[in-house]
Design an enzyme around this catalytic site. Structure first.
Site, mmCIF file in Angstrom:
data_model
loop_
_atom_site.group_PDB
_atom_site.id
_atom_site.type_symbol
_atom_site.label_atom_id
_atom_site.label_comp_id
_atom_site.label_asym_id
_atom_site.label_seq_id
_atom_site.Cartn_x
_atom_site.Cartn_y
_atom_site.Cartn_z
ATOM 1 N N ASN A 1 0.811 -1.222 0.000
ATOM 2 C CA ASN A 1 0.000 0.000 0.000
ATOM 3 C C ASN A 1 0.845 1.274 0.000
ATOM 4 O OD1 ASN A 1 -2.578 -0.909 -0.345
ATOM 5 N ND2 ASN A 1 -3.091 -0.999 1.845
ATOM 6 N N HIS B 1 -0.629 -7.677 5.934
ATOM 7 C CA HIS B 1 0.696 -7.082 5.788
ATOM 8 C C HIS B 1 0.698 -5.834 4.900
ATOM 9 C CE1 HIS B 1 0.870 -11.532 6.230
ATOM 10 N NE2 HIS B 1 1.526 -11.162 7.316
ATOM 11 N N CYS B 2 -0.373 -5.031 5.004
ATOM 12 C CA CYS B 2 -0.495 -3.779 4.225
ATOM 13 C C CYS B 2 -0.393 -4.013 2.726
ATOM 14 C CB CYS B 2 0.560 -2.738 4.640
ATOM 15 S SG CYS B 2 0.477 -2.258 6.347
ATOM 16 N N ALA B 3 -0.751 -5.196 2.267
ATOM 17 C CA ALA B 3 -0.620 -5.493 0.840
ATOM 18 C C ALA B 3 -1.817 -6.330 0.372
ATOM 19 C CB ALA B 3 0.698 -6.207 0.572
#
Ligand code: PLP
Length: 383
Positions: free
Chosen positions: A98, A335-337
């Protein structure tokens, strides 16, 4: 306790980091490049040495093209917002974090930038040919991370750079610096953003952006630089163009100590250590019934990051049990993805990410394997 969350941030930090930061605070304290007195000069020397040491580690000829930022996120934003204009087109891999996707989605809405996502295969690996074929005369940038924070997949960035020719390549190096050899001099036009607190083993809050020759960025932030103070316009030379405001000298002092450690130990020897640990971990995980390991089957194409799911147990429950009952610290979830998890088919629950670092040992890996086997056999969520 076994710390296996190095992809979030490394721990412990390199020997000497805390001492260097304490020394800066206790003995120097002054602002680099601002006053001509002895303490300011000493602070400036630390900043200069850190820039030179990092540029050498990354194979850069001109260290002034490496600017300090608070981390990879800031560097990526500086690259994207500084480069992209209305009508430009960007190609981003479907594995991006992100830190890349959020500024891109913002630019899509605010500046009419066209964002095209290049789907990778199920292991998270990009196809350099596909990226080359997607390039049009409106493509201003291609964004491919060096290595995935979700699966640990290492991308063939040199081939991508070759395939896209003169189009600049933005490499999110958050996961690669310190863990994989990086030689920017062998790539075409590129921007490389990194954090100091992951594979470099430095403190949080400091990182950088390397700006390839011939790439001009509008600065994200303007203000005092200690140079050309008679003018109200931002200096047009590097690194001052992109380094407004008092620098984080205490962070840079820690980063210098960390970079020296990594340089002396050598990235290749860290890589070998991590590869040996990862090979054993991956083999062991593949042998546990009910466990699925994501990423490529080739350890050479992997960081020491293993993303897994365990049948019948949510990633957050598994991570909770690993912490509470086995003192093993990992990170569950997305995991911010989110795009990476959609790509590998683990959205929205995510995975359990076990990420090893230079200070993990073979014994740590055996303990992790025992604990995961135990969990897979007795998958009882915490009450
Ligand atoms: N990109 C990737 C792949 C990451 O793993 C991270 C860290 O979580 C970032 C970007 C952001 O790094 P930082 O928090 O240092 O800005």
């Amino acid at each position: 306790m076994i710390y296996a969350d190095n992809a979030a941030t490394s721990f412990p930090k390199a020997p000497g980091v805390a001492d260097a930061m304490r020394d800066y605070l206790d003995r120097i304290g002054a602002s680099p490049g601002r006053s001509a007195h002895r303490l300011s000069i000493e602070a400036a020397r630390i900043v200069f040495e850190a820039r030179e040491t990092l540029a050498a580690l990354l194979g850069m000829d001109d260290s002034s093209r490496m600017i300090f930022t608070p981390g990879a996120t800031f560097g990526i934003n500086a690259a994207l917002l500084g480069l992209l204009r209305h009508g430009d087109e960007v190609i981003a891999s479907s594995m991006e974090h992100n830190a890349v996707m959020r500024p891109l989605r913002h630019l899509e809405g605010e500046r009419g930038v066209r964002v095209r996502v290049a789907q990778t295969d199920g292991s998270g690996l990009v196809d350099p040919r596909q990226l080359g074929d997607l390039v049009t005369d409106r493509t201003r940038l291609v964004a491919v991370m060096h290595a995935s924070n979700v699966t640990g997949t290492v991308q063939p960035v040199a081939e991508v750079s070759r395939e896209i020719g003169p189009v600049p390549l933005l490499i999110d190096g958050a996961q690669s610096i310190g863990s994989l050899p990086v030689d920017l001099s062998r790539l075409g036009p590129c921007l490389y953003a990194f954090s100091g607190h992951k594979g470099l083993l430095g403190p949080p809050g400091i990182g950088g952006l390397c700006i390839g020759e011939g790439i001009d960025l509008e600065p994200l932030v303007r203000g005092g630089t200690g140079s050309r103070s008679e003018r109200e316009e931002q200096p047009d030379f590097l690194p001052d163009l992109h380094e407004a405001g008092t620098p984080n000298a205490v962070g840079i002092a820690g980063l210098l100590a960390a970079t020296r450690y990594v340089t002396e130990r050598s990235v290749m020897s860290i890589r070998e250590h991590e590869l040996a640990l990862f090979s054993r971990l991956a083999d062991g995980l593949r042998g546990i019934p009910g466990v699925t390991l994501f990423g490529t089957a080739d350890p050479e194409r992997q960081l020491a990051t293993a993303s897994i799911t365990i049948d019948g147990l949510s990633p957050s429950d598994a991570a909770h049990i690993l912490d509470r009952e086995h003192a093993i610290l990992v990170r569950p979830g997305l995991h911010c993805a989110p795009s990476a998890h959609r790509t590998i088919g683990t959205f929205p629950a995510g995975t359990i990410r076990i990420s090893l670092g230079p200070f993990n040992t073979a014994d740590d890996v055996e303990s992790i394997l025992e604990a995961v086997a135990d969990l897979a056999q007795n998958q009882t969520p915490p009450g």
